[in-house]
Design an enzyme around this catalytic site. Sequence first.
Site, mmCIF file in Angstrom:
data_model
loop_
_atom_site.group_PDB
_atom_site.id
_atom_site.type_symbol
_atom_site.label_atom_id
_atom_site.label_comp_id
_atom_site.label_asym_id
_atom_site.label_seq_id
_atom_site.Cartn_x
_atom_site.Cartn_y
_atom_site.Cartn_z
ATOM 1 N N HIS A 127 -5.044 -15.625 -0.515
ATOM 2 C CA HIS A 127 -3.855 -15.487 0.311
ATOM 3 C C HIS A 127 -3.533 -14.007 0.551
ATOM 4 O O HIS A 127 -3.749 -13.167 -0.312
ATOM 5 C CB HIS A 127 -2.672 -16.163 -0.403
ATOM 6 N N ASP A 135 -6.762 -20.533 -1.579
ATOM 7 C CA ASP A 135 -5.335 -20.431 -1.269
ATOM 8 C C ASP A 135 -4.724 -21.819 -1.319
ATOM 9 O O ASP A 135 -5.274 -22.773 -0.745
ATOM 10 C CB ASP A 135 -5.165 -19.827 0.135
ATOM 11 N N SER A 142 1.709 -16.240 6.488
ATOM 12 C CA SER A 142 2.358 -17.100 5.509
ATOM 13 C C SER A 142 3.672 -17.647 6.064
ATOM 14 O O SER A 142 3.668 -18.405 7.033
ATOM 15 C CB SER A 142 2.552 -16.335 4.194
#
Length: 346
Positions: free
Chosen positions: A316, A286, A189
């Site tokens: 995610h 996501d 991320s």
Amino acid sequence: MPASFVASERLIRGVIRTLGALPEPVQRVIAGRPVVVDGQRLYTEVQMALRLLNALPGSDFSDHSLERARAQIDSEARIFGGSMSVATVEDIEIPTRAGAVAGRRYLNAREAEGTVVYFHGGGWVLGSLDSADSVCRFIAATSGLEVISVDYRLAPEHPFPAAVEDAIDSYHWVRENRPNSKVAVAGDSAGGNLSAVVSLATVGDPAGAPDFQLLFFPVTDLADKRGSYRLFSDGYFLTEKQMDWYREHYLARPADALDPFVSPLHAEATALAGLPPAHVAVSGFDVLRDEGIAYAERLKDAGVPTTLQVVEGHIHAFVNATGVGRLSSQALAEATGHLVRGLGRD
């Protein structure tokens, strides 16, 4: 940490693990009717876990104070993450231009066959060495590589470019102290974003850019929202609201969203052309899916050897959920395999 909080966390972890071990038909009963979006079917074990998570009160960290939000992310990592045994786990200090940041070193072999500098997720606002512990253990235990996790400074106390500076300096320190070793960068991320940015920033360095970049569902564009934001804006763990919250905390100036060191998808083609080989892994459900795919395609177009892994049925942060079910571990193992091969060890 209060004893009541620890007890509650252990209870939830126990329930989640028990449910994750159930046969798929039983999980389907708990999860409800299959969810299909954009031609993708949500994994049953993931849908079941989401149903439980979304039912918990106060599950959206963006509604809480920073202190509580940070504690919540670390708690979720302990609940969902695995805990592979690793021979060496050592807390270290990494010098940076701003002083120093904490780090954690993982090694499961007598001698490392390469080093991975790992940057945790959390939108540059949340996350810690603890939240990345399970994924770092997994990579070290299954790859034969040394993993050095970096506790870079967080916003809003330290907005952009503080995290970028810490990431670059940490990479330089590892490179200087591992002169005869291949060095990769990796992260999830926001950490995937920092890995991409370190690769961009160090092309042409005398010591060399990373030998490989492993990007898990990276943030590559804070300036624009692609179609996956519309498809998965709410209900699939990471929400559009939370990404907006991250952006507001990370960027002191909204105009910085177009800076390639914030949004590497906006880098010039000439800057991308010299980047190290990459593996980009994204989740099907996501908000960040489409920008991750777009970045992989831009790398390929620039001539960078790039592989793309779309884990269609997952959400995610699947790399942080290896303690539940089987599918997170399988996807992470596949990505780690690309890392190992990318460093020329296979």
